[in-house]
Design an enzyme around this catalytic site. Structure first.
Site, mmCIF file in Angstrom:
data_model
loop_
_atom_site.group_PDB
_atom_site.id
_atom_site.type_symbol
_atom_site.label_atom_id
_atom_site.label_comp_id
_atom_site.label_asym_id
_atom_site.label_seq_id
_atom_site.Cartn_x
_atom_site.Cartn_y
_atom_site.Cartn_z
ATOM 1 N N PRO A 65 0.861 -1.609 -0.010
ATOM 2 C CA PRO A 65 0.373 0.209 0.382
ATOM 3 C C PRO A 65 0.989 1.081 0.076
ATOM 4 O O PRO A 65 1.680 0.719 0.761
ATOM 5 C CB PRO A 65 -1.016 -0.451 1.138
ATOM 6 C CG PRO A 65 0.098 -0.672 2.088
ATOM 7 C CD PRO A 65 1.007 -2.028 0.880
ATOM 8 N N MET A 66 0.748 2.385 -1.072
ATOM 9 C CA MET A 66 1.849 3.356 -0.947
ATOM 10 C C MET A 66 0.784 4.465 -1.175
ATOM 11 O O MET A 66 0.187 4.625 -2.339
ATOM 12 C CB MET A 66 2.572 3.208 -1.633
ATOM 13 C CG MET A 66 3.602 2.400 -1.249
ATOM 14 S SD MET A 66 4.911 1.779 -2.188
ATOM 15 C CE MET A 66 4.320 0.719 -3.998
ATOM 16 N N CYS B 56 2.209 2.835 9.645
ATOM 17 C CA CYS B 56 2.639 4.398 9.502
ATOM 18 C C CYS B 56 3.462 5.407 10.544
ATOM 19 O O CYS B 56 2.273 5.222 11.454
ATOM 20 C CB CYS B 56 1.573 4.859 8.568
ATOM 21 S SG CYS B 56 1.878 6.843 8.026
ATOM 22 N N LYS C 267 -0.193 -4.643 8.933
ATOM 23 C CA LYS C 267 0.972 -4.856 8.482
ATOM 24 C C LYS C 267 2.034 -3.678 9.911
ATOM 25 O O LYS C 267 0.736 -2.657 9.684
ATOM 26 C CB LYS C 267 0.964 -4.226 6.625
ATOM 27 C CG LYS C 267 2.278 -3.085 6.345
ATOM 28 C CD LYS C 267 1.813 -2.811 5.180
ATOM 29 C CE LYS C 267 3.576 -2.299 4.017
ATOM 30 N NZ LYS C 267 3.717 -1.517 4.858
ATOM 31 N N HIS D 65 7.162 -4.668 8.519
ATOM 32 C CA HIS D 65 8.572 -3.741 7.567
ATOM 33 C C HIS D 65 9.826 -4.091 8.678
ATOM 34 O O HIS D 65 9.538 -3.161 9.148
ATOM 35 C CB HIS D 65 7.623 -2.313 7.441
ATOM 36 C CG HIS D 65 8.080 -1.918 6.310
ATOM 37 N ND1 HIS D 65 8.808 0.053 6.455
ATOM 38 C CD2 HIS D 65 10.033 -1.298 6.057
ATOM 39 C CE1 HIS D 65 9.035 0.278 5.692
ATOM 40 N NE2 HIS D 65 10.084 -0.417 5.539
ATOM 41 N N GLY E 183 10.157 -4.704 3.282
ATOM 42 C CA GLY E 183 11.350 -3.439 3.217
ATOM 43 C C GLY E 183 12.698 -3.822 2.520
ATOM 44 O O GLY E 183 13.578 -4.554 2.323
ATOM 45 N N GLY E 184 13.142 -2.840 1.332
ATOM 46 C CA GLY E 184 14.368 -3.047 0.827
ATOM 47 C C GLY E 184 14.095 -3.829 -0.301
ATOM 48 O O GLY E 184 15.314 -3.927 -0.541
ATOM 49 N N GLY F 55 7.146 -2.603 -2.496
ATOM 50 C CA GLY F 55 6.923 -1.465 -2.024
ATOM 51 C C GLY F 55 7.531 -0.489 -3.577
ATOM 52 O O GLY F 55 6.706 -0.579 -4.802
HETATM 53 C C1 LIG Z 1 5.170 7.147 -1.071
HETATM 54 C C2 LIG Z 1 4.771 5.757 -0.219
HETATM 55 C C3 LIG Z 1 3.751 5.676 0.549
HETATM 56 C C4 LIG Z 1 3.078 4.762 1.326
HETATM 57 N N1 LIG Z 1 2.462 5.183 2.202
HETATM 58 C C5 LIG Z 1 1.936 3.014 3.250
HETATM 59 C C6 LIG Z 1 0.362 3.250 2.712
HETATM 60 O O1 LIG Z 1 -0.088 4.189 3.071
HETATM 61 N N2 LIG Z 1 0.530 2.215 4.589
HETATM 62 C C7 LIG Z 1 1.754 1.517 4.484
HETATM 63 O O2 LIG Z 1 1.353 0.266 4.963
HETATM 64 N N3 LIG Z 1 2.107 1.903 4.429
HETATM 65 C C8 LIG Z 1 3.276 2.566 2.776
HETATM 66 N N4 LIG Z 1 3.597 2.523 2.348
HETATM 67 C C9 LIG Z 1 4.991 2.546 2.957
HETATM 68 C C10 LIG Z 1 5.190 0.960 2.203
HETATM 69 O O3 LIG Z 1 3.907 0.497 2.560
HETATM 70 C C11 LIG Z 1 6.834 -0.157 2.308
HETATM 71 O O4 LIG Z 1 5.787 -0.495 3.415
HETATM 72 C C12 LIG Z 1 7.767 0.603 2.404
HETATM 73 O O5 LIG Z 1 7.368 1.410 0.659
HETATM 74 C C13 LIG Z 1 9.049 0.202 2.557
HETATM 75 O O6 LIG Z 1 8.770 -0.627 1.337
HETATM 76 P P1 LIG Z 1 9.392 -1.354 0.322
HETATM 77 O O7 LIG Z 1 11.350 -0.627 0.702
HETATM 78 O O8 LIG Z 1 9.332 -2.089 -0.206
HETATM 79 O O9 LIG Z 1 9.321 -0.074 -0.526
HETATM 80 C C14 LIG Z 1 4.260 3.951 1.721
HETATM 81 C C15 LIG Z 1 5.778 4.109 1.154
HETATM 82 C C16 LIG Z 1 5.782 5.448 0.048
HETATM 83 C C17 LIG Z 1 7.122 5.059 -0.676
#
Ligand SMILES: Cc1cc2nc3c(=O)[nH]c(=O)nc-3n(C[C@H](O)[C@H](O)[C@H](O)COP(=O)(O)O)c2cc1C
Length: 371
Positions: A51-52, A134, A173, A205, A246-247, A267
């Site tokens: 979710p982003m 968050c 999460k 995460h 994460g990562g 993500g």
């Molecule tokens: C632009 C953006 C918005 C995000 N919004 C949310 C969100 O609404 N809910 C959530 O649980 N995590 C949110 N995250 C965190 C991501 O879900 C994820 O946990 C985090 O980016 C780490 O994963 P990654 O390293 O694969 O990006 C957001 C991340 C980004 C970059």
């Protein structure tokens, strides 16, 4: 008989559902086909797209679904207050093609979450996920998100309220801890509370959130990743579905984690380099890719763009999610530049998108094999 009827309308918190509660429910709008309920409980979480906020809106999710049939896709976080009192039809709208799709909620109020889970079920979502990760100030002010890592009993109440109300899988999460918490204890306490409440999966995460002094963006990079903590969690709770987040930068890494865990959640790499998603089905599920190249997947988006434009959506709202699709391919920069300057014009149409695509070389280096 009478008592049975009454029981079915009394929530876990002993609060009888009122007429207002029933009005909060919505007619089924996106319900998946018969038989989907059983398969929902067995949702395959080997590969999830995170979710982003502001990124994984419904246009993005439709586009990602063109790239992989099998990924489990998450909405942006929506607060329980917004679901209950906001423009619900707009906030929860999604395309049937998005299934399986999970709704992520932000809240610390068991009663509101119970109502929201019912609404999510009526809308046909496949899962409800609670955000315990968050760290933003606004979310902290509302006492939800990552700060709930310090309140495992309340998280348990939230999850229990939802699992009692709906047949959907309820997932969480979370982070491995916050601030000066010991991740061994904090994650264990949260996991036990979740398990007792019937959580269907925990998506971790694998870093702490530092609630003071770091922005949400910094909180995605600065606290160190600790994958070993998540592996230990799975070893201690072998019956629980544990998904690592994460990562994770590519599918090789995803595969390696999947050997020890139930799945991964990607993500930023999925959003910024969506071409990687083309290889998810063959690499992780041993199934053919939907398209043999990123360009053919982008071409398949055109009917959706035309449909959305006819409903008044601006081209940019869809095209912005496609900008990273050809990263590193000849013509990618021209593609991005064309969309950045032309797609934002109010009159931009599907031909603008076609013209941008024509700038991409036909020999598409972003083939499935490259991911
Ligand atoms: C632009 C953006 C918005 C995000 N919004 C949310 C969100 O609404 N809910 C959530 O649980 N995590 C949110 N995250 C965190 C991501 O879900 C994820 O946990 C985090 O980016 C780490 O994963 P990654 O390293 O694969 O990006 C957001 C991340 C980004 C970059």
């Amino acid at each position: 008989m009478h008592r049975e009827h009454a029981t079915s309308h009394v929530g876990r918190y002993g609060r009888r559902r009122t007429k207002l509660d029933n009005r909060l429910r919505t007619p089924k709008v996106g319900a998946p086909p018969p038989g989907a309920n059983e398969s929902r409980m067995k949702l395959d979480r080997r590969f999830c797209i995170a979710p982003m906020m502001d990124w994984t809106d419904r246009h993005c999710r439709f586009f990602h679904r063109l790239l992989t049939r099998r990924a489990l896709i998450y909405t942006e976080m929506i607060t329980s207050g917004a679901v209950l009192h906001g423009d619900r039809a707009r906030l929860l709208a999604y395309d049937m093609a998005e299934h399986p799709v999970a709704l992520q909620l932000g809240s610390c109020d068991p009663w509101q979450l119970e109502q929201c889970a019912r609404i999510a079920e009526d809308f046909g979502y496949d899962e409800v996920n609670l955000n315990i990760g968050c760290p933003s100030e606004r979310v902290q002010e509302g006492r939800f998100g990552a700060c709930l890592m310090a309140e495992p009993a309340l998280v348990g109440d939230c999850v229990a309220a939802m699992t009692a109300a709906v047949d959907l899988p309820i997932t969480v999460k979370c982070r491995i801890g916050i601030d000066d918490q010991d991740p061994e204890e904090a994650l264990e306490a949260l996991t036990c509370a979740g398990e007792r409440a019937g959580v269907a999966a925990l998506i971790v995460h694998a870093r702490k959130a530092w609630l003071e002094g770091l922005s949400p963006r910094e909180n995605r990079d600065i606290p160190p990743l600790d994958y070993a903590r998540v592996y230990r969690l799975k070893a201690a709770h072998p019956g629980l579905c544990v998904v690592l987040n994460g990562g994770i930068a590519d599918l090789d890494q995803a595969l390696a984690h999947c050997a020890r865990l139930d799945g991964v959640m990607m993500g930023r790499a999925a959003y910024q380099e969506p071409w990687r998603l083309l290889a998810v089905d063959p690499v992780l599920f041993d199934e053919p890719a939907r398209f043999s190249s990123a360009k053919s997947a982008a071409e398949a988006l055109i009917p959706y763009i035309e449909r959305e434009l006819a409903r008044g959506t601006r081209l940019h709202a869809v095209a912005r999610h496609v900008l990273g699709l050809f990263r590193g391919v000849p013509g990618a920069r021209a593609f991005r530049r064309h969309l950045a300057t032309e797609a934002i014009k109010p009159t931009a149409g599907a031909d603008t998108f076609r013209a941008a695509l024509a700038l991409i070389a036909d020999v598409d280096a972003r083939s499935v094999a490259a991911a």
